[in-house]
Design a protein around this motif. Structure first.
Motif, PDB file in Angstrom:
ATOM      1  N   ARG A  51       0.846  -1.194   0.000  1.00 29.08           N
ATOM      2  CA  ARG A  51       0.000   0.000   0.000  1.00 29.08           C
ATOM      3  C   ARG A  51       0.879   1.240   0.000  1.00 29.08           C
ATOM      4  NH1 ARG A  51      -2.717  -3.365   4.257  1.00 29.08           N
ATOM      5  NH2 ARG A  51      -0.947  -2.688   5.422  1.00 29.08           N
TER       6      ARG A  51
ATOM      7  N   PRO B  27      -9.403  -5.739   0.482  1.00 27.52           N
ATOM      8  CA  PRO B  27     -10.262  -6.744  -0.157  1.00 27.52           C
ATOM      9  C   PRO B  27      -9.727  -7.271  -1.489  1.00 27.52           C
ATOM     10  CG  PRO B  27     -11.623  -5.048   0.819  1.00 27.52           C
ATOM     11  CD  PRO B  27     -10.194  -4.586   0.964  1.00 27.52           C
ATOM     12  N   ARG B  28      -9.157  -6.419  -2.322  1.00 25.96           N
ATOM     13  CA  ARG B  28      -8.594  -6.877  -3.597  1.00 25.96           C
ATOM     14  C   ARG B  28      -7.478  -7.894  -3.350  1.00 25.96           C
ATOM     15  NH1 ARG B  28      -4.124  -5.675  -6.515  1.00 25.96           N
ATOM     16  NH2 ARG B  28      -4.226  -6.071  -8.745  1.00 25.96           N
ATOM     17  N   GLY B  29      -6.625  -7.627  -2.373  1.00 22.77           N
ATOM     18  CA  GLY B  29      -5.547  -8.558  -2.044  1.00 22.77           C
ATOM     19  C   GLY B  29      -6.077  -9.904  -1.576  1.00 22.77           C
TER      20      GLY B  29
ATOM     21  N   ARG C 213      -8.951 -11.216  -2.460  1.00 28.51           N
ATOM     22  CA  ARG C 213      -9.475 -11.907  -3.656  1.00 28.51           C
ATOM     23  C   ARG C 213      -8.356 -12.560  -4.441  1.00 28.51           C
ATOM     24  NH1 ARG C 213     -12.423  -7.283  -4.156  1.00 28.51           N
ATOM     25  NH2 ARG C 213     -11.159  -6.531  -5.889  1.00 28.51           N
ATOM     26  N   LEU C 214      -7.231 -11.856  -4.589  1.00 26.17           N
ATOM     27  CA  LEU C 214      -6.107 -12.384  -5.365  1.00 26.17           C
ATOM     28  C   LEU C 214      -5.444 -13.581  -4.689  1.00 26.17           C
ATOM     29  CD1 LEU C 214      -4.445  -9.053  -6.570  1.00 26.17           C
ATOM     30  CD2 LEU C 214      -5.689 -10.716  -7.964  1.00 26.17           C
TER      31      LEU C 214
ATOM     32  N   SER D 223     -10.229  -6.655   6.877  1.00 25.39           N
ATOM     33  CA  SER D 223     -11.117  -7.121   5.807  1.00 25.39           C
ATOM     34  C   SER D 223     -11.288  -8.623   5.915  1.00 25.39           C
ATOM     35  CB  SER D 223     -10.521  -6.790   4.434  1.00 25.39           C
ATOM     36  OG  SER D 223     -10.342  -5.405   4.290  1.00 25.39           O
TER      37      SER D 223
END
Length: 197
Positions: free
Chosen positions: A5, A111-113, A115-116, A158
């Motif tokens: 980040r 959240p994107r991390g 998901r990945l 998250s």
């Protein structure tokens, strides 16, 4: 790639304490801290739990070096028992790591991390399930661990979308008076964990 980040937030002490409670680490566990930053989670858990194996994954070379130095200092100062603990800090992209040896994973990701990285966690859970199912009962009897044959994942801030969490706690943090942030425990069992709609 799981990129760092722009603004780095270190895991607060209250979240580390909650993670320790939720993960319920024991001597046969191997904990992975993804995005380990300065190594504070690993250092704290290595000094307060019976877990013997820790792996920190950090993509930023400067932060990885900082974590390595902090671990070295904690070992030298006797905060961590170096004779019995194995701690490795790896400067790598977390999406290129094999997590099949993990029994517990700590994730402080957006959240994107999550998901990945989720497919890698699901694969690690399948590997873990195969190991546990084929495990010799005599070995199981010598351990004080009574965890199910699943990958335990603790996420801070998250949670995984469409996954059932086992437990949730709220952590207060000193730098944000009145705020309480969630920390979740998931059991990925190498099977379908999806929440039914």
């Amino acid at each position: 790639m799981l990129a760092p980040r722009k603004k780095l937030w270190s895991t607060p002490d209250s979240a580390i304490c909650a993670a320790s409670r939720l993960a319920d680490l024991c001597e046969t566990d191997t904990l992975y801290d993804v995005g380990c930053g300065d190594g504070r989670v690993i250092i704290d858990l290595a000094s307060t739990s019976t877990c013997l194996n820790f792996v920190g994954i950090e993509i930023d070379p400067d932060r990885a070096s900082e974590a390595q130095e902090n671990v070295r200092r904690a070992l030298e100062d006797g905060k961590i028992d170096g004779a019995s603990r194995r701690i490795t800090i790896e400067c790598r992209n977390a999406l290129e790591v094999d997590y099949s040896n993990a029994t517990v994973v700590f994730l402080y990701l957006v959240p994107r991390g999550l998901r990945l990285i989720k497919p890698l966690m699901e694969n690690a859970a399948r590997c873990r399930r195969k190991v546990e199912i084929g495990r010799n009962e005599a070995v199981a009897e010598t351990s004080s661990c009574n965890h199910p044959p699943s990958l335990r994942i603790v996420t801070y801030m998250s949670g995984f979308v469409d996954e059932k969490y086992v437990k949730k706690e709220l952590c207060t943090v000193e730098h944000q008076k009145g705020a309480a942030w969630p920390i979740y425990l998931y059991h990925f069992e190498g099977q379908d964990n999806k929440v039914e709609s």
